[in-house]
Design a protein around this motif. Structure first.
Motif, PDB file in Angstrom:
ATOM      1  N   LYS A 120     -16.571  -4.087   4.060  1.00 49.48           N
ATOM      2  CA  LYS A 120     -15.467  -3.681   3.197  1.00 49.48           C
ATOM      3  C   LYS A 120     -15.697  -4.206   1.784  1.00 49.48           C
ATOM      4  CE  LYS A 120     -11.929  -3.198   6.743  1.00 49.48           C
ATOM      5  NZ  LYS A 120     -10.656  -3.693   7.258  1.00 49.48           N
ATOM      6  N   GLU A 124     -13.914  -9.561  -1.918  1.00 46.19           N
ATOM      7  CA  GLU A 124     -13.868  -8.332  -1.138  1.00 46.19           C
ATOM      8  C   GLU A 124     -13.321  -8.654   0.253  1.00 46.19           C
ATOM      9  OE1 GLU A 124     -16.400  -9.951  -2.221  1.00 46.19           O
ATOM     10  OE2 GLU A 124     -17.965 -10.169  -0.711  1.00 46.19           O
ATOM     11  N   ALA A 125     -12.828  -7.632   0.957  1.00 36.91           N
ATOM     12  CA  ALA A 125     -12.190  -7.873   2.257  1.00 36.91           C
ATOM     13  C   ALA A 125     -13.206  -8.248   3.326  1.00 36.91           C
ATOM     14  CB  ALA A 125     -11.405  -6.644   2.695  1.00 36.91           C
ATOM     15  N   ALA A 152      -4.090  -4.563   1.469  1.00 32.91           N
ATOM     16  CA  ALA A 152      -4.260  -3.130   1.673  1.00 32.91           C
ATOM     17  C   ALA A 152      -3.800  -2.368   0.441  1.00 32.91           C
ATOM     18  CB  ALA A 152      -3.459  -2.688   2.897  1.00 32.91           C
ATOM     19  N   ALA A 200     -14.892   2.812  -4.543  1.00 35.25           N
ATOM     20  CA  ALA A 200     -13.472   2.457  -4.597  1.00 35.25           C
ATOM     21  C   ALA A 200     -12.635   3.711  -4.799  1.00 35.25           C
ATOM     22  CB  ALA A 200     -13.231   1.451  -5.722  1.00 35.25           C
ATOM     23  N   GLU A 242     -12.854  -3.035  -0.741  1.00 34.47           N
ATOM     24  CA  GLU A 242     -11.462  -3.342  -0.413  1.00 34.47           C
ATOM     25  C   GLU A 242     -11.179  -4.807  -0.743  1.00 34.47           C
ATOM     26  OE1 GLU A 242     -13.591  -1.751   1.583  1.00 34.47           O
ATOM     27  OE2 GLU A 242     -12.584  -0.307   2.880  1.00 34.47           O
ATOM     28  N   THR A 243      -9.941  -5.103  -1.010  1.00 33.17           N
ATOM     29  CA  THR A 243      -9.545  -6.507  -1.061  1.00 33.17           C
ATOM     30  C   THR A 243      -8.799  -6.781   0.233  1.00 33.17           C
ATOM     31  OG1 THR A 243      -7.368  -6.121  -2.008  1.00 33.17           O
ATOM     32  CG2 THR A 243      -9.191  -6.359  -3.553  1.00 33.17           C
ATOM     33  N   TYR A 255      -3.179 -11.521   4.582  1.00 37.50           N
ATOM     34  CA  TYR A 255      -2.900 -10.225   3.951  1.00 37.50           C
ATOM     35  C   TYR A 255      -1.620 -10.209   3.130  1.00 37.50           C
ATOM     36  CZ  TYR A 255      -6.504  -8.999   7.227  1.00 37.50           C
ATOM     37  OH  TYR A 255      -7.679  -8.973   7.909  1.00 37.50           O
ATOM     38  N   PHE A 270      -8.103  -2.096  -4.353  1.00 34.08           N
ATOM     39  CA  PHE A 270      -9.552  -1.994  -4.237  1.00 34.08           C
ATOM     40  C   PHE A 270     -10.195  -2.648  -5.452  1.00 34.08           C
ATOM     41  CE2 PHE A 270      -7.397   1.471  -2.145  1.00 34.08           C
ATOM     42  CZ  PHE A 270      -7.939   1.426  -0.870  1.00 34.08           C
ATOM     43  N   ALA A 285      -1.957   3.023  -5.180  1.00 39.95           N
ATOM     44  CA  ALA A 285      -3.171   2.232  -4.970  1.00 39.95           C
ATOM     45  C   ALA A 285      -3.594   1.621  -6.290  1.00 39.95           C
ATOM     46  CB  ALA A 285      -4.294   3.108  -4.420  1.00 39.95           C
ATOM     47  N   ILE A 328       0.817  -1.215   0.000  1.00 45.27           N
ATOM     48  CA  ILE A 328       0.000   0.000   0.000  1.00 45.27           C
ATOM     49  C   ILE A 328       0.857   1.275   0.000  1.00 45.27           C
ATOM     50  CG2 ILE A 328      -0.245  -0.078   2.531  1.00 45.27           C
ATOM     51  CD1 ILE A 328      -3.062   1.162   2.101  1.00 45.27           C
ATOM     52  N   LYS A 354     -12.182   5.593  -1.653  1.00 47.25           N
ATOM     53  CA  LYS A 354     -11.166   4.971  -0.802  1.00 47.25           C
ATOM     54  C   LYS A 354      -9.768   5.399  -1.251  1.00 47.25           C
ATOM     55  CE  LYS A 354     -13.764   2.576   1.909  1.00 47.25           C
ATOM     56  NZ  LYS A 354     -13.740   2.754   3.360  1.00 47.25           N
TER      57      LYS A 354
END
Lengths: 266, 159, 666
Positions: free
Chosen positions: C528, C522-523, C535, C559, C531-532, C604, C538, C326, C224, C562
Motif C-alpha cells: 500500500k 505509507e499504509a 482511509a 494515488a 495509501e496512508t 486508523y 493518499f 478523498a 473517507i 486509487k
C-alpha cells in the motif's frame, strides 16, 4: 496542620470549592473525611499515617455531583490524579489539588506540570515491608512462587475491596461482571481468584500509581498490591518509563516503540 | 502409546501466520498434529484471557504468532501485542505460572517451513515439561475442598 | 436454538487420504446444536454448493460450518452460496481441514481426531455468530490535492481527466514546486521547465480543477468519502479579478533586495512579486513581511502604478470549506541547507552551494542566465568539487537514509558544468554510486567517460578558504585512503533530501502518521505505497521519501488511480468485520467509561467521541464510537478495552471464547 486547616476553611468560605476531601483521626488509623463547611475543618489532619489514596473518591459521581472539590492528596494520590486527568475521568477546573510537603508546607498545584515537577523532586514514601517480601519472592523458584501465590490467592473470597480502594478501578462494568462471555467464574476458587487478580494487575498497566491501596484494603491482608507493583516494575524495566512518566503520558499498552524488546519471540 | 502427547493451542493472525500455516500445508511439510489453530484478524486482537482459559481448559502449551515487526497488515497490531505479551509474561512469571509453555513467534505468510519448526519445537519443549496439571488443578473447584467439609455438608443435608 | 449444518469436504482425496471424512461428519452430527452433517467429494463444486443450499432451506439451518480448505481460499465461495440460500453470509464459517490438517499430518487416528476438534471449534463459534450487513458509506466525488509540484499536478490532472472534480491547494504563489527550479533533468537532459510548464497551464485551465494558490489546509474533519476541509486563502493583497498580470508593479516596487526563494537566495526579488516568469497563475502577491507599506505604513507605489486598481492592502486571509471525498498529499520535500555542515564552511562560504542552488545557476532562467558563475565575485569557476552524500547515509548526523536522487543529479551537475565550462575541471567525491533506474547507470558512465568528470571514492573531511580558493581535503579510498587536496573555486554539496518544514503539523491535522524523519508514512511498505493509514487519504511524491521525477509521477498516477477507483461508485461498500462500541439500556447507556485509551491504540484514527445526551439535551456521558468508514477491523482496541466495551463483529469476544473453550473441553 494549622496551615492546611486554614487553607481548607478559606476555600470553603470563599465558595471556591464546595467540599474538601481529606483525612481525620479514626479509631486506629486516619480515615477519609468529606468536609462541606468551614466550621468542620478543625478535624483535618495530614501526616505520614495518611496513606489511603483519596483520589479514589474523585470518580464517585454520587459523592461529587457537579461540585468543585479540594483534595489533600498524598504523594501516590497525585500520581493517580495525573492518570485520571489523562483518562478524562476528572477535570482540573473542578479540582483544587493540595498536598503537604515533607517540610510541612501546604502546596496548591495550578497545573499538571506542577504536579509532575513535584513528583519528580519529592521523596517517594518508602514501603520497607514490601521490599523484603519481593526479595523473598524473587529468590524463590518458579514452583515455589506458584505455591506461594496459589496458596495466598486461594484465600481470596472476592469481596472486591481491592477494586473499591483503587482510584483506577472506575469502570462502569468491571470484567468480573461481564458474563457474555463469562471471562472469570463468579465464585471464589483458586483459579477464578488468580484470574481476577491477573486481570486486575494487567488492567493497571501504565496506570498504577503503586500506592498499595489494594493490598491495604484486603481484609485478609493478601499481598495483592505486589502484583500491580510488579506491573509497574515491568513497565519501567521494559519500556524505560518510570512510574511518574507512565501515569502522566499516553498509556504504556496503547502505544509502542518499534524497537521494544522481543528476545522472547522466536 | 505411553509417551505424553501435549495439547497445544495456537493463536495466530489471519494475514501472516495463518497464511504461513496454509503454506506449510500447500508445501506438504509434515508436523505434529498436537496443535490446533485459532484464527484472529490480528495479534492485536488476542486477549490475554484466552491464553489463561486455554491453560485452564487443558492446554499444556500455547503458541502466539503473527506478522514480523513492520509487516503487520494493520500497521501496528503486532507492536501493541508485543507490549502486551512483555507485561503479561513478566506478571505470569512473577506469579509462578510457567511462561516456558507459551511460545511467541513471528511467522510470515512465506515461512511455511518455519511454522512447522515452531510447532514441532513447541511440542518437543512442552512434552519435556509434562502435562500442565499444576494450573488445571487450581481450576478444579471440588478438588480444592477438604474432603471432610464436603462429607460434612452431605451429613447436614441428610439431617 | 441453533440448527447448525456441517459439511465435510473430501477435496477429491486431498483431505480424505489422511482424514476419515465420514467419521468426522458422523461425529459432527452428534455435536450439540448440529442439525445436519454430511460429507461430499467436492464441496466447492456446483453439486456441493447445491447440497449446502438445499440443506439450509430444507433444515432451516441457522449456521453453516464447511470443513474443507483454508478460509483464505474458499470463504467467499461458501458465504456467497449461503447468501443465495437466504442465510446471512456471516453465519457461515470454515474449518481448515486441508492446509492445517490433512496435508500436514500422517494418516492416523490422531489426524481424524484433530479434524473433529477443528470442526467442533467452528461449530461452537458459529453458534455465536450474528448476521452482519455490508457497511455502506456515501462518497463525495471531489478530491483535494495538497501541493502543486509535479506530484500534485500529475495526480490532479489524472483525476480531473477521469471526469472527477479536484481542488488543488498550493502554499506558494505559484504551482510548479521544486521541478520548476531545475535546469535540466536526468537522464535525458531535457529542460525541466519545457516539460513542466505545459502541465502547469493545463492545471490552471482544466474545467474540473479549482486551483487555490497561496493557500494552506487549515483543518480536516471527517472520514473517507466524507471529509470537510477548511482552506486558508492567504491574503495576496491583489484582487486577481482585476489584475491582468502585466507586471508593472513588480518592476516599480522599491523593495528590491529580498532573497528570491525560487532562486534559492542567489537572486533578488521585490516585495510584490511573482516567483518566476512562467508562474501559474502569473499574477503577483505582496510579501507583507518585506513590504515597506505593511512594515512602515508608507509607500503604496504598486497601488499608484497599477493600471487596473487591483492592489488592495487590507484584504484579510479568507477561509473556505469544501466537502471532499478523498485527499492526495503531495507536499514534496526540501534539501538540507549548507549550514548543516560546519566542517564544510558553516554555511558562510558564498561559493559552497546546495545542489538546488546549482540548479538555479545552471538554469537558463536563473540569476546568471545559465552561466556557471561564483555568487561571491561572478567569476567562472575553473575547478569545481561536488560532494555526494552530504548528510545522507550519515547516522552521526541523524540522516541515516540514502536520499536516492543525489548520485544522479550530481552526475548531471558535473556534466552540465563540463558542457558550459569547457576548460573546467570537475571532481565528484562519492561513497557509492547508486544509479538504479532506466538509463541511469549509462548516464553516470557518460559523465565519467565522455565528459571527463573525475570521480573520487572517498569522503571530504574539511573545506576551508585560502587565498580566494576553497581547499577541499578528503581521501581516495580506492587508492588506500590516500589524502586528496583540491583547490576549488566552487563546491556543490549534494545535500540530503529532507521533509518539508511543517510536514509534522500537517500530518497531525490530517491524522496520518509519519516516520522518524517526518516523512509521511505509507499504509504498507510494499502493498500500500500510496495509501496512508487513514482511509481516503493518499500520498505521492517526495513527501513520502526522497524520490526522482519518474518515480514521483508514477506514484502520483497510482494515488490518482486509487481516488478514481474510490469515486467510481456512489457508495463505498465494506466488510462489516469491524469494531463496535456496545450500547446498553439506561442508566449506563454503554459500558464504555470514556478513558479513550483505545484512541491512542487505534492505527486508523477510527475512534471518535460520542456524547450521550439526556432528554433535556444535557450530556450524560462521553463515550467512544467507532467510525465504520475508517475501522479496518484489526481488533487491537477490543483486546485492549478493560471493561470489554468494544467488541469486534465476526471475531467477537463470545465467538473467540466459545472457540477456545470448544477446543479443549472433553
Amino acid at each position: 496542620m494549622e496551615e492546611l486547616r486554614k487553607k481548607a476553611a478559606e476555600l470553603l468560605q470563599s465558595g471556591e470549592v464546595q467540599m474538601v476531601i481529606g483525612y481525620e483521626e479514626g479509631t486506629r488509623h486516619p480515615r477519609p473525611c468529606f468536609i462541606s463547611s468551614a466550621d468542620d475543618t478543625a478535624k483535618l489532619i495530614y501526616d505520614d499515617r495518611c496513606t489511603g489514596n483519596l483520589a479514589v473518591y474523585l470518580t464517585h459521581k454520587e459523592l461529587i455531583g457537579g461540585q468543585k472539590i479540594a483534595i489533600t492528596a498524598s504523594y501516590f494520590a497525585l500520581r493517580s490524579i495525573l492518570r485520571l486527568l489523562t483518562e478524562h475521568q476528572i477535570q482540573l477546573d473542578k479540582l483544587v489539588v493540595l498536598t503537604v510537603s515533607a517540610e510541612r508546607e501546604v502546596i496548591q498545584f495550578a497545573t499538571t506540570d506542577d504536579i509532575t515537577a513535584y513528583l519528580q523532586t519529592a521523596p517517594v514514601p518508602a514501603r520497607e515491608d514490601d521490599k523484603a517480601l519481593i526479595e523473598k519472592l524473587n529468590a524463590m523458584s518458579r514452583e515455589e512462587r506458584w505455591e506461594f501465590w496459589s496458596a495466598e490467592l486461594s484465600k481470596c473470597f472476592k469481596c472486591y475491596a481491592c477494586r473499591a480502594a483503587c482510584p483506577m478501578c472506575y469502570c462502569t462494568k468491571c470484567i468480573v461482571e461481564e458474563n457474555r462471555p463469562q471471562w472469570i467464574q463468579p465464585w471464589a476458587s483458586t483459579l477464578a481468584n488468580i484470574e481476577w487478580h491477573i486481570n486486575r494487575a494487567m488492567h493497571m498497566t501504565g496506570r498504577c500509581a503503586d500506592c498499595g491501596a489494594c493490598g491495604a484494603a484486603c481484609p485478609l491482608g493478601l499481598p495483592i498490591h505486589l502484583l500491580s507493583h510488579q506491573i509497574v516494575q515491568e513497565v519501567t524495566d521494559n519500556f524505560a518509563l518510570d512510574v511518574n512518566q507512565a501515569v502522566s503520558g499516553d498509556n504504556a499498552l496503547s502505544t509502542f516503540k518499534p524497537e521494544d524488546k522481543e528476545n522472547f519471540i522466536r | 502409546m505411553s509417551e505424553f502427547e501435549p495439547k497445544i493451542v495456537a493463536f495466530v493472525c489471519n494475514w501472516c501466520t495463518y497464511a504461513g500455516a496454509d503454506l506449510t500445508g500447500t508445501s506438504r511439510i509434515k508436523y505434529a498434529s498436537n496443535v490446533k489453530i485459532v484464527r484472529f484478524p490480528c495479534t492485536g486482537r488476542i486477549d490475554f484471557m484466552l491464553l489463561l482459559k486455554a491453560f485452564a481448559e487443558g492446554a499444556d502449551g500455547i503458541i502466539v504468532s503473527g506478522c514480523h515487526p513492520n509487516d503487520c497488515h494493520y500497521t501496528s497490531g503486532n507492536f501493541h501485542a508485543r507490549r502486551r505479551w512483555v507485561i503479561f509474561r513478566g506478571l505470569l512469571n512473577f506469579m509462578g505460572i510457567d511462561v516456558n509453555r507459551i511460545q511467541f513467534s513471528w511467522v510470515s505468510a512465506a515461512e511455511g517451513a518455519k511454522w512447522a519448526d515452531v510447532v514441532n519445537g513447541t511440542v518437543t519443549a512442552v512434552r519435556e515439561l509434562g502435562p500442565y496439571t499444576q494450573y488445571r488443578k487450581a481450576a478444579d473447584y471440588l478438588a480444592q475442598q477438604d474432603q471432610s467439609i464436603i462429607d460434612g455438608q452431605e451429613a447436614m443435608i441428610i439431617k | 436454538m441453533s440448527k447448525i449444518g456441517v459439511f465435510i469436504c473430501h477435496c477429491g482425496e486431498n483431505i480424505s487420504a489422511t482424514v476419515d471424512c465420514e467419521k468426522v461428519a458422523a461425529e459432527a452430527g452428534k455435536m450439540d446444536g448440529v442439525e445436519f452433517a454430511t460429507d461430499y467429494k467436492y464441496m466447492c463444486s456446483d453439486p456441493g454448493q447445491t447440497l449446502i443450499k438445499n440443506a439450509i432451506k430444507e433444515k432451516g439451518l441457522t449456521g453453516v460450518v464447511v470443513g474443507a480448505c483454508s478460509p483464505r481460499m474458499h470463504e467467499p465461495t461458501f458465504r456467497k452460496a449461503c447468501a443465495e440460500a437466504g442465510l446471512n453470509p456471516y453465519l457461515c464459517e470454515m474449518s481448515n481441514l486441508r492446509e492445517h490438517c490433512s496435508w500436514v499430518h500422517e494418516k492416523n487416528e490422531q489426524t481424524t481426531e484433530k479434524a473433529i476438534d477443528l470442526v467442533k471449534m467452528l461449530v461452537e463459534k458459529v453458534k455465536k455468530n450474528k448476521p452482519l450487513n455490508a457497511i455502506k458509506v456515501p462518497i463525495t466525488k471531489k478530491a483535494l490535492v495538497i501541493g502543486g509540484g509535479i506530484a500534485g499536478i500529475q495526480a490532479a490532472l489524472d483525476i480531473a481527466n477521469a471526469g472527477q472534480q479536484v481542488i488543488m491547494v498550493e502554499k506558494e504563489p505559484s504551482i510548479g514546486g521544486h521541478m520548476s527550479q531545475l535546469s535540466e533533468t536526468f537522464p535525458t537532459l531535457d529542460c525541466s521547465q519545457c516539460i513542466l510548464t505545459p502541465r502547469m497551464v493545463e492545471v490552471a485551465q482544466h474545467p474540473n480543477i479549482t486551483l487555490y494558490t497561496y493557500a494552506e489546509l487549515e483543518h480536516l474533519d471527517g472520514f473517507i468519502g466524507n471529509f470537510k476541509a477548511t482552506i486558508r486563502l492567504k491574503a495576496k493583497s491583489v484582487d486577481y479579478k482585476l489584475c491582468t498580470g502585466c507586471g508593472l508593479c513588480t518592476t516599480k516596487c522599491p523593495s528590491k533586495k529580498i532573497p528570491s526563494e525560487f532562486n534559492e537566495g542567489l537572486g533578488m526579488r521585490t516585495a510584490i512579486y511573482t516567483p518566476f516568469p512562467q508562474a501559474v497563475p502569473n499574477k503577483p502577491v505582496i510579501d507583507r513581511a518585506n513590504c515597506t507599506y505593511y512594515q512602515k505604513g508608507k509607500c503604496k507605489v504598486c497601488e499608484k502604478v497599477c493600471p487596473t486598481g487591483a492592489i488592495q492592502y487590507d484584504l484579510p486571509d479568507q477561509f473556505i470549506t469544501e466537502d471532499i471525498g478523498a485527499v492526495v498529499i503531495a507536499t514534496g520535500f526540501n534539501v538540507l541547507k549548507t549550514d548543516f555542515f560546519p566542517e564544510y564552511g558553516y554555511g558562510k562560504y558564498a561559493d559552497v552551494l546546495t545542489g538546488l542552488q546549482f540548479e538555479r545557476l545552471a538554469s537558463a532562467s536563473g540569476p546568471t542566465l545559465g552561466e556557471i558563475r561564483r555568487p561571491s565575485d561572478g567569476k567562472v569557476p575553473k575547478k569545481i568539487v561536488f560532494i555526494a552524500c552530504s548528510g545522507s547515509r550519515d547516522p552521526a548526523k541523524g540522516i541515516p537514509y540514502c536520499s536516492k536522487i543525489c548520485c544522479m543529479y550530481t552526475a548531471k551537475h558535473a556534466m552540465l558544468y563540463q558542457h558550459k565550462v569547457h576548460d573546467g575541471e570537475s571532481y565528484v567525491f562519492y561513497m557509492d554510486i547508486r544509479a538504479g533506474g532506466k538509463n541511469y547507470e549509462e548516464f553516470v558512465r557518460r559523465a565519467i567517460e565522455d565528459d571527463g568528470v573525475n570521480y573520487i571514492r572517498g569522503r571530504v573531511a574539511r573545506i576551508y578558504e585560502k587565498d580566494g580558493k576553497y581547499i577541499v581535503k578528503g581521501a581516495d579510498t580506492l587508492l588506500g585512503s590516500k589524502p586528496v587536496e583540491i583547490e576549488a573555486d566552487m563546491v556543490v554539496l549534494a545535500t540530503a533530501g529532507v521533509s518539508n518544514p511543517g510536514a509534522e503539523e500537517l500530518a497531525q491535522k490530517m491524522h496520518v502518521s509519519y516516520d522518524a524523519y517526518k516523512f509521511f508514512a505509507e499504509a504498507h511498505p510494499k502493498l500500500k505505497p500510496v495509501e496512508t493509514n487513514t482511509a481516503g487519504i493518499f500520498l505521492c511524491g517526495a513527501c513520502q521519501a526522497p524520490k526522482d521525477i519518474p518515480e514521483t509521477v508514477g506514484m502520483a498516477s497510482g494515488a490518482a488511480a486509487k481516488v478514481i477507483g474510490l469515486f467510481s461508485n456512489n457508495e463505498l461498500t465494506r466488510e462489516p468485520l469491524i469494531a463496535v462500541v456496545n450500547r446498553s439500556a439506561p442508566p449506563v447507556f454503554s459500558t464504555c467509561v470514556g478513558c479513550f485509551m483505545c484512541q491512542t491504540a487505534c492505527p486508523y484514527n477510527a475512534i471518535e467521541r460520542e456524547e450521550i445526551k439526556g432528554r433535556d439535551g444535557s450530556v450524560i456521558k462521553t463515550v467512544a464510537k467507532v467510525n465504520p468508514g475508517l475501522c479496518q477491523g484489526c481488533g487491537t482496541c477490543v483486546a485492549f478495552c478493560r471493561s470489554k466495551a468494544i467488541d469486534m463483529q465476526g471475531f467477537s469476544n463470545e465467538q473467540m471464547f466459545a472457540e477456545v473453550m470448544a477446543l479443549l473441553n472433553e
